[in-house]
Each structure stands twice: as structure tokens, then as C-alpha cells.
Design an enzyme around this catalytic site. Structure first.
Site, mmCIF file in Angstrom:
data_model
loop_
_atom_site.group_PDB
_atom_site.id
_atom_site.type_symbol
_atom_site.label_atom_id
_atom_site.label_comp_id
_atom_site.label_asym_id
_atom_site.label_seq_id
_atom_site.Cartn_x
_atom_site.Cartn_y
_atom_site.Cartn_z
ATOM 1 N N TYR A 24 4.948 6.710 11.039
ATOM 2 C CA TYR A 24 3.713 7.075 10.342
ATOM 3 C C TYR A 24 2.561 7.115 11.320
ATOM 4 C CZ TYR A 24 6.242 4.604 6.531
ATOM 5 O OH TYR A 24 7.155 4.132 5.646
ATOM 6 N N LYS A 53 8.797 -2.840 15.559
ATOM 7 C CA LYS A 53 9.171 -1.508 15.065
ATOM 8 C C LYS A 53 10.188 -0.861 16.017
ATOM 9 C CE LYS A 53 6.748 -1.643 11.390
ATOM 10 N NZ LYS A 53 7.428 -1.826 10.104
ATOM 11 N N ASP A 95 9.809 -7.609 -3.549
ATOM 12 C CA ASP A 95 8.600 -7.958 -2.797
ATOM 13 C C ASP A 95 8.361 -9.452 -2.975
ATOM 14 O OD1 ASP A 95 5.760 -8.046 -1.840
ATOM 15 O OD2 ASP A 95 5.946 -5.874 -1.918
ATOM 16 N N SER A 130 6.333 3.348 13.108
ATOM 17 C CA SER A 130 4.912 3.591 13.343
ATOM 18 C C SER A 130 4.734 4.426 14.599
ATOM 19 C CB SER A 130 4.214 2.247 13.528
ATOM 20 O OG SER A 130 2.922 2.427 14.043
ATOM 21 N N ALA A 131 3.665 5.205 14.620
ATOM 22 C CA ALA A 131 3.325 5.979 15.818
ATOM 23 C C ALA A 131 3.035 5.075 17.002
ATOM 24 C CB ALA A 131 2.100 6.839 15.527
ATOM 25 N N TYR A 163 3.777 -6.607 17.109
ATOM 26 C CA TYR A 163 4.001 -5.748 15.938
ATOM 27 C C TYR A 163 4.732 -4.465 16.345
ATOM 28 C CZ TYR A 163 3.112 -2.181 12.428
ATOM 29 O OH TYR A 163 3.270 -1.147 11.532
ATOM 30 N N TYR A 211 0.828 -1.224 0.000
ATOM 31 C CA TYR A 211 0.000 0.000 0.000
ATOM 32 C C TYR A 211 0.861 1.273 0.000
ATOM 33 C CZ TYR A 211 -3.320 3.418 2.035
ATOM 34 O OH TYR A 211 -4.078 4.530 2.307
#
Ligand code: NAD
Ligand code: UD1
Length: 330
Positions: free
Chosen positions: A176, A152, A31, A124-125, A148, A11
Site C-alpha cells: 500500500y 513487512k 480482531d 507497505s511501500a 515496522y 481502518y
């Protein structure tokens, strides 16, 4: 620049590939299609009008990664490839730690060996945990409640330590917030397998009638309308943040929030979707989802000051483009 993009069929990766080529960079994608389709590659070519090299490979496979680095001469790398479903990470922690952490280790090792000195990482935030909003880059990271998030935080530490030990190697850790929306062509967008967990894809599938109604998880949070507040960012703005990050990456460890700095509640987002797209989205209020926090939004000033990047698109653009992609592709 010659840039290797891992997870470029996904995405955020697919939109970033378009933005990188529009900015004049050459890309190579790797990928394994564990969460994407090979048709996306044709769509990236169709939008950009440009061709690129592609490797179907798993970036946790050191032999494959070695081969890709040996056959090319990269100036930098953007590492998107990873597993990202929070709930699944609780059920399958080893798969998440293996895929997300081992890929980072192997790619960083290859970068040192082949003197690829710019490494941009998809963080990630979620690493901020339950800090007070707005989240700023200097905050101490708090433990996340799921594997998860830990993958990160661990990857950030691995890259930070590697950059400290190798002064020529520089990293940009991009945290993000909540990416939604799609390319305005409707050719690429978010296409999750099965029933979506995240709000925007769920809303889109209710709007098409594939799902009956949205459950709004909680209306008793300490937020203006009681529903959860998030910093939704248009994926094309996010993609451009990567171009700014890699073009400005010279030394050391650089951490940036990529968000708008504005919070939007669940009901505000749903109502914007209904209004802009003129389509009904039935919903009902349910209990809170375990693990959710009330509010999550960025202090987005550092990226603006240091990268000259800020978001341009509005919530209206996001809900319009999400729906445009969904109705053209479901
Ligand atoms: P995505 O699943 O759409 O894209 C990830 C891509 O990586 C997919 O094409 C998948 O096939 C590929 N991939 C996964 N493991 C691989 C491996 N071992 N080898 C090769 N390819 C592999 O996800 P996305 O939303 O585009 O997210 C990209 C990155 O950004 C991820 O690392 C994710 O954790 C991170 N991120 C995403 C969000 C979000 O809300 N989408 C938020 C914060 C961070
Ligand atoms: C999720 C991830 C987070 C990740 C982020 C961006 C979880 C628990 N967290 O966060 O780690 O960094 O995506 O990818 O999955 N909501 C509903 N109904 C729904 C779905 C969501 O009301 O069917 C609400 C949620 O309670 C939340 C908001 O919508 O208030 C956004 O949810 P979601 O899209 O899942 O993103 P995050 O919870 O921010």
C-alpha cells in the site's frame, strides 16, 4: 467466497469488509481491538446491511487461531492485523516483530493445515526504502530504517517461501501507498489514538481545533514545491483492490502496488483540504522529519493490467471524506 479477515475492525480492514460483502462474499472477522473499537463492527453492519461472524482473539495465539480455522471453512484470508506506528516500532522492536511476524507464521501454518489456499497480505511501500520513484514491483527491496518496515519485508519472505514450497498455496502481497479518506457515510474512518503521526489525521485534528497547527516537515526537498511527495490513495479504492486481489488469486506469489501512481506534495494536500472543505488549517514550515524520503509513489500499472483494478477517487474526494469522518466523530 468465505473469507477470514484479521484486523477487520481497523481502518483499512473495516472498509475492505464492506467492499467484500458488497461483492457478495461472506466474511469472518478476528480482531483483539488493540488499535480499534468494537463499535466499528456495528458500523460495518449498518453500511453493508449484512451480518458476519466475529472472534475477539489475538492472532499471535496459536490455540485461538486453530479454533477459528477448525470451526469454519475458509476459501481465503486477508491478513491486516498488525501494529503500524513506525516511531513506536523503534522504541518497542520486540512487540512489533512478535505481533507482526508471529501472526503471519501462525496464520500461514493454519492455512496449510486446513487447506486455505489464498493468503492476501498487507504490506507497505516502505519495503522499497530509498529506491528511485516510481516504485515497481520488480525492484530489489532495500532495508528500511525501522523495525515496522522490517516486519513487512520478513512477512513477505515467509509467505513467498511458503508458497514456493506448497504449490496449492498462493499469496498476494499488497504494497500500500498512503491510505487516507473514509467511507462516504462518515461511519468508519481512521481514528488513531493520541496525537497522530501521519499527515491527514493531523490535518483533520488541526481543522477541528483539537491541535493548534500543522508542522510541515521540510520545504527543501528536491520536489516541485520542496515539500514531501506521497501517493495518497482513497481507502475505499484500496479496499476494492483487496477484493480484486483475492478474486484473482489462483497460484504462486503475486506482488502488487496499490497506489494511484500520482504524487501529491504536503502543501498540495493541505491546500486541497482547505479549499474543498472551506476551513482553515494553520501551518508552519519546520525541519525535515528524520527517516523521511523526498518522494514515494507507485508505478500502479501491474495491478491495472493483471487485476483489472485502478483507483477512481481524486485527492478532492479524499480530503472531503477525511473531513466528513473527522467532524462527525471527534
Ligand atoms: P489499524 O491499526 O487501523 O488496523 C489493524 C487492526 O488489527 C486493528 O483493528 C487492531 O486492533 C488489529 N490487531 C493488531 N494486532 C492484532 C493481533 N495480534 N490480533 C488481532 N488483531 C490485531 O491499521 P490499518 O491502517 O488498518 O492497517 C492494516 C494493515 O495494513 C496493517 O498490517 C498495516 O501495517 C498495513 N499498512 C497500513 C498502512 C497505513 O498507512 N494505514 C500502510 C501500509 C500498510
Ligand atoms: C508513513 C510511515 C510509512 C508508512 C506510511 C503509510 C513514517 C516515518 N513512515 O509514511 O512507513 O508506510 O506512513 O502508512 O511514519 N508530514 C508533515 N507533517 C506532519 C506529518 C507528516 O509535514 O505532521 C509530511 C511527511 O514529512 C511526509 C508526508 O507528510 O512528507 C506524509 O507523511 P505520513 O502521513 O507520516 O506518511 P509517510 O511519511 O509516507
Amino acid at each position: 467466497m468465505n473469507i477470514l479477515v484479521t484486523g477487520g475492525a481497523g481502518y483499512i480492514g473495516s472498509h475492505t469488509c464492506v467492499s467484500l460483502m458488497e461483492a457478495g462474499h461472506n466474511i469472518t472477522i478476528v480482531d483483539n481491538f488493540i488499535n480499534s473499537k468494537k463499535e466499528v463492527l456495528d458500523r460495518i453492519k449498518e453500511i453493508s446491511g449484512k451480518d458476519f461472524k466475529f472472534y475477539k482473539a489475538d492472532v499471535t495465539n496459536e490455540v485461538s487461531v486453530e479454533k477459528i480455522f477448525a470451526e469454519n471453512s475458509f476459501d481465503g484470508l486477508i491478513h491486516f492485523a498488525g501494529l503500524k506506528a513506525v516511531g513506536e516500532s523503534v522504541e518497542k522492536p520486540l512487540e512489533y516483530y512478535y505481533n507482526n511476524v508471529v501472526s503471519t507464521l501462525i496464520l500461514a501454518k493454519a492455512c496449510l493445515k486446513y487447506k486455505v489456499n489464498k493468503f492476501v497480505f498487507s504490506s507497505s511501500a516502505t519495503v522499497y526504502g530509498e529506491n528511485q520513484v516510481p516504485f515497481t514491483e520488480t525492484m530489489e527491496l532495500l532495508p528500511t530504517t525501522n523495525p515496522y518496515g522490517e516486519t513487512k519485508a520478513i512477512s513477505e519472505r515467509i509467505l513467498t517461501d511458503t508458497a514456493k514450497a506448497n504449490p496449492d498455496f498462493s499469496v498476494s502481497l499488497l504494497r500500500y501507498f498512503n491510505p487516507i479518506g473514509a467511507h462516504e457515510s462518515g461511519l468508519i474512518g481512521e481514528d488513531p489514538n493520541g496525537i497522530p503521526n501521519n499527515l491527514m489525521p493531523f490535518v483533520s485534528k488541526v481543522a477541528t481545533g483539537q491541535l493548534e497547527k500543522l508542522s510541515v516537515f521540510g520545504n527543501d526537498y528536491d520536489t516541485p514545491d520542496g515539500t514531501g511527495v506521497r501517493d495518497y490513495i482513497h481507502v475505499v479504492d484500496l479496499a476494492e483492490g483487496h477484493v480484486a486481489a483475492i478474486e484473482n488469486l489462483d497460484t504462486g506469489v503475486n506482488v502488487f502496488n496499490l497506489g494511484t501512481g500520482k504524487g501529491t506534495s504536503v502543501l498540495e494536500l493541505v491546500n486541497a483540504f482547505i479549499k474543498i472543505n472551506d476551513i482553515d488549517v494553520p501551518y508552519e514550515i519546520k525541519g525535515r522529519r528524520p527517516g523521511d524520503i523526498a518522494s514515494c509513489y507507485a508505478d500502479a500499472s501491474k495491478a491495472e493490467q493483471e487485476l483489472g483494478w485502478k483507483t477512481k477517487k481524486t485527492i478532492e474526494d479524499m480530503v472531503r471524506d477525511s473531513w466528513n469522518f473527522e467532524r462527525k466523530n471527534y
